[in-house]
Design a protein around this motif. Structure first.
Motif, PDB file in Angstrom:
ATOM      1  N   GLY A   1       0.805  -1.208   0.000  1.00 27.68           N
ATOM      2  CA  GLY A   1       0.000   0.000   0.000  1.00 27.68           C
ATOM      3  C   GLY A   1       0.841   1.262   0.000  1.00 27.68           C
ATOM      4  O   GLY A   1       1.918   1.314   0.604  1.00 27.68           O
TER       5      GLY A   1
ATOM      6  N   LYS B   1       2.160   4.444   1.234  1.00 32.91           N
ATOM      7  CA  LYS B   1       2.281   5.102   2.539  1.00 32.91           C
ATOM      8  C   LYS B   1       1.435   4.422   3.615  1.00 32.91           C
ATOM      9  O   LYS B   1       0.885   5.053   4.506  1.00 32.91           O
ATOM     10  CB  LYS B   1       1.923   6.592   2.442  1.00 32.91           C
ATOM     11  N   THR B   2       1.343   3.091   3.530  1.00 30.99           N
ATOM     12  CA  THR B   2       0.730   2.319   4.606  1.00 30.99           C
ATOM     13  C   THR B   2       1.825   1.956   5.601  1.00 30.99           C
ATOM     14  O   THR B   2       2.911   1.533   5.208  1.00 30.99           O
ATOM     15  CB  THR B   2       0.067   1.046   4.067  1.00 30.99           C
TER      16      THR B   2
ATOM     17  N   LYS C   1       0.488   8.802  16.228  1.00 29.74           N
ATOM     18  CA  LYS C   1      -0.459   8.300  15.229  1.00 29.74           C
ATOM     19  C   LYS C   1      -1.183   9.456  14.535  1.00 29.74           C
ATOM     20  O   LYS C   1      -1.340   9.466  13.304  1.00 29.74           O
ATOM     21  CB  LYS C   1      -1.472   7.371  15.894  1.00 29.74           C
TER      22      LYS C   1
ATOM     23  N   GLU D   1      -1.178  10.460  10.525  1.00 28.86           N
ATOM     24  CA  GLU D   1      -2.404  10.648   9.743  1.00 28.86           C
ATOM     25  C   GLU D   1      -2.373  11.978   9.001  1.00 28.86           C
ATOM     26  O   GLU D   1      -2.791  12.067   7.844  1.00 28.86           O
ATOM     27  CB  GLU D   1      -3.626  10.578  10.662  1.00 28.86           C
TER      28      GLU D   1
ATOM     29  N   ASN E   1      -0.659  11.859   5.863  1.00 29.41           N
ATOM     30  CA  ASN E   1      -1.324  11.008   4.870  1.00 29.41           C
ATOM     31  C   ASN E   1      -0.851   9.550   4.873  1.00 29.41           C
ATOM     32  O   ASN E   1      -0.896   8.871   3.848  1.00 29.41           O
ATOM     33  CB  ASN E   1      -1.175  11.601   3.459  1.00 29.41           C
ATOM     34  N   TYR E   2      -0.415   9.074   6.038  1.00 31.57           N
ATOM     35  CA  TYR E   2      -0.127   7.645   6.165  1.00 31.57           C
ATOM     36  C   TYR E   2      -1.423   6.904   6.506  1.00 31.57           C
ATOM     37  O   TYR E   2      -2.253   7.387   7.274  1.00 31.57           O
ATOM     38  CB  TYR E   2       0.886   7.391   7.288  1.00 31.57           C
ATOM     39  N   THR E   3      -1.579   5.724   5.932  1.00 30.18           N
ATOM     40  CA  THR E   3      -2.628   4.799   6.352  1.00 30.18           C
ATOM     41  C   THR E   3      -2.016   3.904   7.417  1.00 30.18           C
ATOM     42  O   THR E   3      -1.012   3.222   7.171  1.00 30.18           O
ATOM     43  CB  THR E   3      -3.112   3.949   5.166  1.00 30.18           C
TER      44      THR E   3
ATOM     45  N   CYS F   1       2.770  -3.740   3.790  1.00 33.24           N
ATOM     46  CA  CYS F   1       2.908  -2.316   4.111  1.00 33.24           C
ATOM     47  C   CYS F   1       4.203  -1.761   3.516  1.00 33.24           C
ATOM     48  O   CYS F   1       5.220  -2.459   3.462  1.00 33.24           O
ATOM     49  CB  CYS F   1       2.925  -2.101   5.625  1.00 33.24           C
TER      50      CYS F   1
END
Length: 339
Positions: free
Chosen positions: A3, A5-6, A22, A26, A29-31, A89
């Motif tokens: 993914g 930027k997962t 966290k 976010e 723009n990280y998942t 990831c």
């Protein structure tokens, strides 16, 4: 397929640090697949010996994480079952990876393209983490005595994206927060008295669940909490204070989060960590290194105005740059440790 930027993420939940990090991820723009709370699953000791061993580590070694490690090991089968359902990831970031069983780290590694760990305590405080270093693509430490061919340098950081304008209840107090540790109480009490004698009030908050230590804290005019403050509450106290206090743990020489919060939020700092003098942002007008022999100099320090730090230097220690640096992304400023 990996993914975009997962990130598989875990950090200690103490004082809301994992939740704060966290939120910053976010915003970038990280998942996020967050495993931070897994180490807080219900746990029972497997016998009196294990319970006594945990008590020994807390009382003698000030190791307050050992029970969390036992808890994670007790849920090893459950953690390893997660490997099947966690997607591939692009990134993995484990702060204090030793809170997880080694087998889980070994099994999840194949699902992560860039796998990074950060130990924000000295390696000798939690020596079992040394067995984890080889499992990561990069393993970062914050104390230069832990540097080796297998580890890389970084520091702690400050979070700069919070809207600080709504923290308007300014005061002239010196702020300290931390977990109760018996060996640093004499210094905290002594510094509190020095500041009070110089007309500086304090807001010293210590976390403990012990009735005995609670009495010691309260009897010395400090605040005791049994539930840890979340990061937002701590940030409000930090920004509203006139200066910050840092009584460091002598087991390592790495700089605390308090040091970087003083940099990021333009606060004066009184610290017992002499190592700060070697860093590029050190300014004796802003940072006083207290060694108990120079108590008479504190009065002069308190009367010197804060000297603003160059924005580019502050940006270096901002979380946004920190995450770019540890993942070796473009346009980052390297964060090295002094010799």
């Amino acid at each position: 397929m990996i993914g975009n930027k997962t990130i598989l993420f875990s950090a200690p939940i103490n004082f809301g640090f994992s939740e704060a990090i966290k939120k910053e991820l976010e915003k970038l723009n990280y998942t996020i697949i967050d495993l931070s709370n897994i180490t807080q699953q219900p746990f029972r000791y497997n016998g009196l010996l294990q319970r006594l061993h945990n008590c020994y580590r807390k009382a003698i070694l000030q190791d307050y994480e050992f029970k969390k490690i036992l808890r994670a090991r007790a849920h090893e089968d459950y953690l390893n079952s997660l490997v099947k359902i966690i997607p591939n990831c692009q990134y993995g970031l484990f702060i204090r990876p030793d809170l997880f069983p080694r087998s889980f780290i070994e099994n999840i590694k194949s699902k992560i393209q860039t796998f990074v760990a950060y130990q924000w305590d000295g390696l000798n405080r939690y020596p079992s983490v040394k067995d984890y270093i080889s499992l990561f693509d990069k393993f970062y430490i914050f104390d230069n005595k832990d540097l080796s061919t297998s580890t890389l340098p970084t520091t702690n950081f400050f979070i700069n994206s919070e809207d600080v304008n709504h923290y308007f209840e300014k005061n002239e107090k010196a702020y300290f927060i931390g977990t109760y540790e018996k060996k640093r109480m004499p210094n905290i009490i002594k510094l509190k008295n020095i500041l009070n004698n110089n007309g500086i009030d304090d807001n010293i908050i210590l976390y403990t669940n012990s009735k005995t230590t609670k009495s010691e804290i309260v009897n010395n005019g400090m605040h005791c909490i049994e539930i840890q403050l979340n990061y937002k509450e701590n940030l409000a106290n930090t920004i509203n204070s006139a200066m910050l206090i840092d009584i460091h743990n002598p087991i390592h020489n790495g700089l605390s989060f308090r040091t970087f919060e003083s940099l990021g939020y333009n606060k004066k700092l009184i610290t017992t960590n002499k190592t700060v003098k070697k860093y590029d942002f050190y300014n004796p007008n802003n940072i006083f290194i207290w060694d108990e022999k120079n108590t008479d100099e504190i009065t002069d320090f308190l009367n010197i105005p804060y000297e603003p730090v160059d924005n580019e230097l502050k940006e270096k220690y901002d979380f946004n740059n920190w995450i770019k640096y540890i993942f070796d992304q473009k346009e980052h400023i390297p964060i090295l440790l002094p010799n």
